[in-house]
Design a protein around this motif. Structure first.
Motif, PDB file in Angstrom:
ATOM      1  N   LEU A 162      61.226  40.885  34.033  1.00  0.00           N
ATOM      2  CA  LEU A 162      61.322  41.719  33.145  1.00  0.00           C
ATOM      3  C   LEU A 162      60.600  40.962  31.765  1.00  0.00           C
ATOM      4  O   LEU A 162      59.857  41.596  31.023  1.00  0.00           O
ATOM      5  CB  LEU A 162      62.718  42.083  32.430  1.00  0.00           C
ATOM      6  N   ALA A 163      60.946  39.811  31.537  1.00  0.00           N
ATOM      7  CA  ALA A 163      60.219  39.014  30.517  1.00  0.00           C
ATOM      8  C   ALA A 163      58.645  39.112  30.712  1.00  0.00           C
ATOM      9  O   ALA A 163      57.806  39.068  29.679  1.00  0.00           O
ATOM     10  CB  ALA A 163      60.643  37.472  30.532  1.00  0.00           C
ATOM     11  N   VAL A 164      58.242  38.714  31.714  1.00  0.00           N
ATOM     12  CA  VAL A 164      56.821  38.497  32.026  1.00  0.00           C
ATOM     13  C   VAL A 164      56.070  40.031  31.642  1.00  0.00           C
ATOM     14  O   VAL A 164      54.914  40.256  31.106  1.00  0.00           O
ATOM     15  CB  VAL A 164      56.489  38.431  33.605  1.00  0.00           C
ATOM     16  N   THR A 165      56.641  41.226  32.275  1.00  0.00           N
ATOM     17  CA  THR A 165      56.229  42.569  31.990  1.00  0.00           C
ATOM     18  C   THR A 165      56.378  42.826  30.571  1.00  0.00           C
ATOM     19  O   THR A 165      55.083  43.288  30.009  1.00  0.00           O
ATOM     20  CB  THR A 165      57.102  43.652  32.758  1.00  0.00           C
ATOM     21  N   GLU A 166      57.269  42.468  29.986  1.00  0.00           N
ATOM     22  CA  GLU A 166      57.398  42.838  28.424  1.00  0.00           C
ATOM     23  C   GLU A 166      56.283  41.901  27.669  1.00  0.00           C
ATOM     24  O   GLU A 166      55.409  42.598  26.845  1.00  0.00           O
ATOM     25  CB  GLU A 166      58.709  42.575  27.819  1.00  0.00           C
ATOM     26  N   GLY A 167      56.188  40.764  28.083  1.00  0.00           N
ATOM     27  CA  GLY A 167      55.180  40.015  27.361  1.00  0.00           C
ATOM     28  C   GLY A 167      53.836  40.379  27.634  1.00  0.00           C
ATOM     29  O   GLY A 167      52.873  40.449  26.801  1.00  0.00           O
ATOM     30  N   LEU A 168      53.598  40.506  28.869  1.00  0.00           N
ATOM     31  CA  LEU A 168      52.159  41.147  29.266  1.00  0.00           C
ATOM     32  C   LEU A 168      51.591  42.470  28.353  1.00  0.00           C
ATOM     33  O   LEU A 168      50.557  42.767  27.910  1.00  0.00           O
ATOM     34  CB  LEU A 168      51.739  41.457  30.691  1.00  0.00           C
ATOM     35  N   GLN A 169      52.787  43.369  28.320  1.00  0.00           N
ATOM     36  CA  GLN A 169      52.423  44.551  27.351  1.00  0.00           C
ATOM     37  C   GLN A 169      52.012  44.046  26.002  1.00  0.00           C
ATOM     38  O   GLN A 169      51.263  44.862  25.388  1.00  0.00           O
ATOM     39  CB  GLN A 169      53.796  45.266  27.550  1.00  0.00           C
ATOM     40  N   LEU A 170      52.776  43.336  25.500  1.00  0.00           N
ATOM     41  CA  LEU A 170      52.365  42.873  23.966  1.00  0.00           C
ATOM     42  C   LEU A 170      51.109  42.279  24.046  1.00  0.00           C
ATOM     43  O   LEU A 170      50.401  42.434  23.064  1.00  0.00           O
ATOM     44  CB  LEU A 170      53.459  41.854  23.396  1.00  0.00           C
ATOM     45  N   LEU A 171      50.579  41.237  24.985  1.00  0.00           N
ATOM     46  CA  LEU A 171      49.359  40.820  25.051  1.00  0.00           C
ATOM     47  C   LEU A 171      48.371  41.825  25.066  1.00  0.00           C
ATOM     48  O   LEU A 171      47.293  41.755  24.615  1.00  0.00           O
ATOM     49  CB  LEU A 171      49.025  39.717  26.134  1.00  0.00           C
ATOM     50  N   TRP A 172      48.570  42.811  26.111  1.00  0.00           N
ATOM     51  CA  TRP A 172      47.758  43.888  26.114  1.00  0.00           C
ATOM     52  C   TRP A 172      47.398  44.641  25.011  1.00  0.00           C
ATOM     53  O   TRP A 172      46.292  45.099  24.618  1.00  0.00           O
ATOM     54  CB  TRP A 172      48.220  44.798  27.180  1.00  0.00           C
ATOM     55  N   LEU A 173      48.438  44.962  24.362  1.00  0.00           N
ATOM     56  CA  LEU A 173      48.476  45.857  22.736  1.00  0.00           C
ATOM     57  C   LEU A 173      47.764  45.080  22.032  1.00  0.00           C
ATOM     58  O   LEU A 173      47.102  45.783  21.133  1.00  0.00           O
ATOM     59  CB  LEU A 173      50.019  46.196  22.541  1.00  0.00           C
ATOM     60  N   SER A 174      47.724  43.782  21.911  1.00  0.00           N
ATOM     61  CA  SER A 174      47.188  43.116  21.025  1.00  0.00           C
ATOM     62  C   SER A 174      45.632  42.622  21.183  1.00  0.00           C
ATOM     63  O   SER A 174      44.997  41.685  20.398  1.00  0.00           O
ATOM     64  CB  SER A 174      47.857  41.712  20.684  1.00  0.00           C
ATOM     65  N   GLY A 175      45.160  43.291  22.192  1.00  0.00           N
ATOM     66  CA  GLY A 175      43.846  42.970  22.689  1.00  0.00           C
ATOM     67  C   GLY A 175      43.371  41.833  23.682  1.00  0.00           C
ATOM     68  O   GLY A 175      42.091  41.646  23.863  1.00  0.00           O
ATOM     69  N   VAL A 176      44.364  41.175  24.220  1.00  0.00           N
ATOM     70  CA  VAL A 176      44.106  40.005  25.086  1.00  0.00           C
ATOM     71  C   VAL A 176      43.585  40.909  26.298  1.00  0.00           C
ATOM     72  O   VAL A 176      44.220  41.574  26.954  1.00  0.00           O
ATOM     73  CB  VAL A 176      45.498  39.179  25.245  1.00  0.00           C
ATOM     74  N   ASP A 177      42.688  40.126  26.974  1.00  0.00           N
ATOM     75  CA  ASP A 177      42.238  40.693  28.193  1.00  0.00           C
ATOM     76  C   ASP A 177      43.018  40.352  29.298  1.00  0.00           C
ATOM     77  O   ASP A 177      43.162  39.260  30.130  1.00  0.00           O
ATOM     78  CB  ASP A 177      40.720  39.992  28.372  1.00  0.00           C
ATOM     79  N   VAL A 178      44.168  41.236  29.638  1.00  0.00           N
ATOM     80  CA  VAL A 178      45.021  40.962  30.708  1.00  0.00           C
ATOM     81  C   VAL A 178      45.149  42.274  31.550  1.00  0.00           C
ATOM     82  O   VAL A 178      44.836  43.380  30.935  1.00  0.00           O
ATOM     83  CB  VAL A 178      46.565  40.461  30.400  1.00  0.00           C
ATOM     84  N   ASP A 179      45.294  42.186  32.855  1.00  0.00           N
ATOM     85  CA  ASP A 179      45.572  43.238  33.799  1.00  0.00           C
ATOM     86  C   ASP A 179      47.277  43.186  34.098  1.00  0.00           C
ATOM     87  O   ASP A 179      47.656  42.484  34.921  1.00  0.00           O
ATOM     88  CB  ASP A 179      44.846  43.239  34.930  1.00  0.00           C
ATOM     89  N   ILE A 180      47.781  44.084  33.386  1.00  0.00           N
ATOM     90  CA  ILE A 180      49.393  43.999  33.635  1.00  0.00           C
ATOM     91  C   ILE A 180      49.873  44.315  34.986  1.00  0.00           C
ATOM     92  O   ILE A 180      50.755  43.512  35.624  1.00  0.00           O
ATOM     93  CB  ILE A 180      50.054  44.975  32.406  1.00  0.00           C
ATOM     94  N   ALA A 181      49.279  44.984  35.732  1.00  0.00           N
ATOM     95  CA  ALA A 181      49.633  45.395  36.965  1.00  0.00           C
ATOM     96  C   ALA A 181      49.200  43.964  38.099  1.00  0.00           C
ATOM     97  O   ALA A 181      50.172  43.872  38.759  1.00  0.00           O
ATOM     98  CB  ALA A 181      49.018  46.540  37.641  1.00  0.00           C
ATOM     99  N   ASP A 182      48.248  43.768  37.871  1.00  0.00           N
ATOM    100  CA  ASP A 182      47.679  42.333  38.603  1.00  0.00           C
ATOM    101  C   ASP A 182      48.524  41.316  38.423  1.00  0.00           C
ATOM    102  O   ASP A 182      48.904  40.631  39.362  1.00  0.00           O
ATOM    103  CB  ASP A 182      46.213  42.188  38.422  1.00  0.00           C
ATOM    104  N   ASP A 183      48.955  41.112  37.040  1.00  0.00           N
ATOM    105  CA  ASP A 183      49.522  39.857  36.879  1.00  0.00           C
ATOM    106  C   ASP A 183      51.160  39.982  37.214  1.00  0.00           C
ATOM    107  O   ASP A 183      51.825  39.099  37.515  1.00  0.00           O
ATOM    108  CB  ASP A 183      49.634  39.559  35.292  1.00  0.00           C
ATOM    109  N   VAL A 184      51.738  41.171  36.899  1.00  0.00           N
ATOM    110  CA  VAL A 184      52.848  41.504  37.431  1.00  0.00           C
ATOM    111  C   VAL A 184      53.043  41.243  39.138  1.00  0.00           C
ATOM    112  O   VAL A 184      53.954  40.746  39.550  1.00  0.00           O
ATOM    113  CB  VAL A 184      53.450  43.018  37.233  1.00  0.00           C
ATOM    114  N   GLN A 185      52.112  41.435  39.814  1.00  0.00           N
ATOM    115  CA  GLN A 185      52.103  41.357  41.264  1.00  0.00           C
ATOM    116  C   GLN A 185      52.173  40.209  41.621  1.00  0.00           C
ATOM    117  O   GLN A 185      52.647  39.468  42.488  1.00  0.00           O
ATOM    118  CB  GLN A 185      51.000  42.327  41.805  1.00  0.00           C
ATOM    119  N   ARG A 186      51.211  39.307  40.856  1.00  0.00           N
ATOM    120  CA  ARG A 186      50.918  37.734  41.044  1.00  0.00           C
ATOM    121  C   ARG A 186      52.219  37.164  40.761  1.00  0.00           C
ATOM    122  O   ARG A 186      52.626  36.322  41.595  1.00  0.00           O
ATOM    123  CB  ARG A 186      50.064  37.267  40.155  1.00  0.00           C
ATOM    124  N   HIS A 187      52.901  37.524  39.868  1.00  0.00           N
ATOM    125  CA  HIS A 187      54.444  37.006  39.652  1.00  0.00           C
ATOM    126  C   HIS A 187      55.132  37.125  40.821  1.00  0.00           C
ATOM    127  O   HIS A 187      55.961  36.353  41.096  1.00  0.00           O
ATOM    128  CB  HIS A 187      54.892  37.415  38.208  1.00  0.00           C
TER     129      HIS A 187
END
Length: 213
Positions: A162-187
Motif C-alpha cells: 500500500l505504501a509503495v502504491t500510494e507513493g508511486l501515485q504521488l510521484l507520477w502526479l508530480s511529473g516523475v517518470d515512473v510506471d506505477i503498474a510496472d513498479d508495483v509488480q516489481r515490488h
C-alpha cells in the motif's frame, strides 16, 4: 410505461454528469475549498437542481465520488484470491494511466481526510483498513501454498505494498517518470517465490536482474 423509464434514464444520466463535475471540482481545489455552487456551474445547473439529485449536498457528492472510484477497482478483484488477487492489483494500477484526474482527486482528498474533522476521514480510515485486510489475506493464501519468500509476513507485506502504491501515485502526479503498474509488480515479485504473470507481460524477477554498484 415509456415515460417513467425515460425519466429514470434521464435522472441517472444527470447524476452521472453531476458526479463527473464534482470529481473535476474536487480534484482542482480539494473538497474543503470547493463549493456546491462550483459543482452546479461546472455541470450547468442550479444548486437546487444538484440538491434534487444529491439531497445531502457536498458531503453526499464526496461520498458518491469516492464510492464510484472504489466500485470500479473492486470489480476487478471480485472472486479473486491469492496470486490472482495480487495480479489484479497490478491490473488496477495499469488502468490509472488513463485516469489522471481520478487519481489526483483521490490523492487530494486522502491528504485532506487525515484531519479527523474532515467528512471523509472515517471513510478513508475504513477504506485503508479494508484494503490492507484484503491484501494481507491474499498474501496469507500465497504463503499457505509456499509462495512467499522466507521472512515475508502477510500483514507487513500488505502495508508495504500500500505504501509503495500510494507513493508511486504521488510521484507520477508530480511529473516523475515512473510506471506505477510496472513498479508495483516489481515490488510484488520481490516478495514472491515466483514472479507474477500479468496480462502476458511479466516483469523480470529482481533476483535475476543484474545490479550495478
Amino acid at each position: 410505461m415509456a415515460g417513467p423509464r425515460g425519466e429514470y434514464r434521464k435522472s441517472a444520466e444527470r447524476r452521472a454528469q453531476i458526479l463527473e463535475a464534482a470529481a473535476a471540482v474536487f480534484a482542482r481545489g480539494g473538497y474543503t475549498a470547493s463549493s456546491l455552487a462550483e459543482v452546479a456551474r461546472e455541470v450547468g445547473m442550479t444548486q437546487t437542481g444538484v440538491l434534487h439529485h444529491f439531497a445531502g449536498g457536498k458531503v453526499a457528492l464526496l461520498r458518491a465520488v469516492l464510492e464510484q472510484r472504489d466500485a470500479a477497482a473492486e470489480g476487478l478483484l471480485t472472486g479473486r484470491t491469492g496470486r490472482d488477487f495480487l495480479a489484479g492489483l497490478v491490473e488496477i494500477s495499469r488502468t490509472q494511466r488513463e485516469q489522471r484526474g481520478t487519481v489526483q482527486l483521490y490523492a487530494v482528498l486522502a491528504a485532506e481526510a487525515t484531519d479527523p474533522d474532515h467528512p471523509a476521514h472515517a471513510y478513508f480510515a475504513e477504506r485503508f483498513t479494508r484494503i490492507a485486510d484484503a491484501v494481507a489475506g491474499a498474501f496469507a493464501a500465497v504463503r499457505a501454498e509456499g509462495g512467499l519468500r522466507p521472512g515475508v509476513e502477510p500483514r507487513r507485506a500488505a502495508n508495504s505494498l500500500l505504501a509503495v502504491t500510494e507513493g508511486l501515485q504521488l510521484l507520477w502526479l508530480s511529473g516523475v517518470d515512473v510506471d506505477i503498474a510496472d513498479d508495483v509488480q516489481r515490488h510484488l515479485d520481490g516478495l514472491l517465490v515466483e514472479p507474477l504473470d500479468v496480462s502476458g507481460e511479466p516483469v523480470a524477477h529482481p533476483s535475476r536482474e543484474r545490479t550495478t554498484g
